[in-house]
Design an enzyme around this catalytic site. Sequence first.
Site, short mmCIF file in Angstrom:
data_model
loop_
_atom_site.label_atom_id
_atom_site.label_comp_id
_atom_site.label_asym_id
_atom_site.label_seq_id
_atom_site.Cartn_x
_atom_site.Cartn_y
_atom_site.Cartn_z
N HIS A 160 94.87 40.49 84.82
CA HIS A 160 94.48 40.84 83.44
C HIS A 160 95.70 41.06 82.54
O HIS A 160 95.62 41.79 81.56
CB HIS A 160 93.60 42.10 83.40
CG HIS A 160 92.52 42.13 84.42
ND1 HIS A 160 91.23 41.71 84.16
CD2 HIS A 160 92.53 42.51 85.72
CE1 HIS A 160 90.49 41.84 85.25
NE2 HIS A 160 91.26 42.33 86.23
N SER A 281 115.86 30.36 64.12
CA SER A 281 115.04 30.46 62.91
C SER A 281 115.96 30.28 61.72
O SER A 281 117.11 30.72 61.73
CB SER A 281 114.38 31.83 62.85
OG SER A 281 114.06 32.15 61.52
N LYS A 287 116.71 35.17 66.21
CA LYS A 287 115.66 34.51 66.97
C LYS A 287 116.16 33.44 67.93
O LYS A 287 117.10 32.71 67.65
CB LYS A 287 114.66 33.86 66.00
CG LYS A 287 113.95 34.88 65.14
CD LYS A 287 112.71 35.41 65.81
CE LYS A 287 111.65 34.40 65.66
NZ LYS A 287 110.34 34.79 65.43
N GLU A 294 106.12 26.17 73.72
CA GLU A 294 104.97 26.20 72.81
C GLU A 294 104.39 24.80 72.60
O GLU A 294 103.18 24.61 72.55
CB GLU A 294 105.38 26.81 71.47
CG GLU A 294 105.76 28.26 71.57
CD GLU A 294 106.48 28.72 70.32
OE1 GLU A 294 105.80 29.23 69.42
OE2 GLU A 294 107.72 28.57 70.23
#
Length: 462
Positions: A160, A281, A287, A294
Site C-alpha cells: 500500500h 527546469s 530540479k 515519466e
Amino acid sequence: MTKTANTMWGGRFAAGPDAIMEAINASIGYDQRLAPQDIAGSLAHATMLAATGIITDTDAAAIKEGLVTVLSEIETGNFAFSAALEDIHMNVESRLKEIVGEPAGRLHTARSRNDQVAVDFRLWVRDQCDLADAALAGLQKALLGQAEVGADWVMPGFTHLQTAQPVTWGHHMLAYVEMFDRDRSRFADARKRMNTSPLGAAALAGTSFPIDREMTAKELGFDRPMTNSLDAVSDRDFALEFLAASSICAMHLSRMAEELVIWSSAQFRFVKMSDKWSTGSSIMPQKRNPDAAELIRAKIGRIFGANVALMTVMKGLPLTYSKDMQEDKEQTFDAADNLMLALAAMSGMVADMTANRESLKQAASSGFSTATDLADWLVRELGLPFRDAHHVTGSLVAMAEGKECDLPDLTLDDMQTVHADIRADVFDVLGVENSVDSRMSLGGTAPAQVRAQAAYWREKLK
Ligand code: ARG
C-alpha cells in the site's frame, strides 16, 4: 482530369480513384517499412516458382536480380514511393517491371497480396520478438548489476506504499529481473506460435499451380506452412499476441518507471539518476527531473491502445481478408517502436542510477518496519499465539508512536508494561539488518538468498 486506373488491377476500370479514395486506401505511407520482408518473400516465391517449373529459370533469375536492385534503391533512399500504387507490394512490383520488364509480371503467379502481406507482417513481427528479447536481456543485466552492488543494502519494503518490512535493494532489483524474464518467455512463446508460413494460401483458397509451400516456408525461416488457406490469410493473432506480450511488458516498465519517479524525489532520495538521464527546469535551478521515467510511464498507453485497436479491428471480420486488416500495421509499428525505445531508456537509466544506501537504510529504520519481527519473536520465544503476539506488538507500536520514537528506542521497562515476559534479547530482532538476515525462506529477502539468486541470474544471462 480523371486519373487513369491502377495498372496493377485496373483492367476492368475506366477511371481512377477519387483523391480521397486514394488517401484512405493507400498504406504505402507506413507499410514501406515492410520492404525488406516483402522482397524476402518475393525472392523465396520466385525461387520456388522456378524450382517447380511454374516459371522458367531465366525469368526467375531476372526477377531476383531486379528485386535485389529494388531493395537497394529503397535502402539508399532512391525509390519514389507512389500512393497511386497503394502499398509496398505494388510499389515493389511496379518498379520491378520498370527494371526487368515482362518477367516481372510472372512473379505474382500463384500468389495474392493477401498471403503476401500476411507473410511480410509476420516476418516483421517475428523480428520484433527477437529485438524485444535482446532489449529485455539488456535490461535484466542492468538490474542484476544493481542487485549485485546492493545485495545487502536494507530498504523499506512496501505494501500500500506504506512501510511494511525491511527488504534488500538487491531483492527489489531482482523482482524486476523475474518480471522481465516472464516477458521474454511470452515473446518467445508468441514467436514460436507465429512461425508458420501463410505463403501459398494465395487469395484465400490456395492455388491450382503445383507450388511447393514447404520450400518457401523453409526459405523464410518458418517451421512449416500454415495448413488452412482461409485461416492463413485472415489470421492476425500473431500481431495480437505480440501486442499482448508488449502490453504486459509495458505495464512492468510503467510500474518500474513509477518507482523511479517516487524514489528520485527529494522526499525519498532512494536513487539519484545520472546527469545523462535527468533534465533540469528552466525556472527552478534545484530540479533534476526524471523525464525519461515519466515518458516511459506515459508511452505505455500507446502500446495498450494498439492492442485494443487491433482487437477491435479484428473482432467483426468475417473470413477471410477484409481491407480493415490493413489497419493492423500502423499501430503495431508504433507500439513496437515505443516499446523498444522504452526498454532502451529504462536500461540506460537503471545502469547509470546510483542507489543511496544511507537514505534507504534510514527509511527502512523508521515506520516500525520491524513490528512483524517483534511479533514473530513473541511467538517463537514466549509461545504466544500469533494473533495475541500481533495484539501485543500493536500496543507497543502505539506506545512508540506516543513517545515519537521507533520500536528499538523503547526501553525494556516500557515493553514489560505491555507484556511482563519480554526479555532484553528482543532487541536483537528489532534491528533492520537482523530482520532481513532472518528472512532466509526460499525467495526471501535475506542477503544470502539474494546473492544466490544474483549468481543464478548472472549464469543464466551469460
Ligand atoms: N495493403 C494491403 C494490406 O495491408 C495488402 C493486401 C491487400 N489485399 C487486397 N485484397 N486488397 O492489407
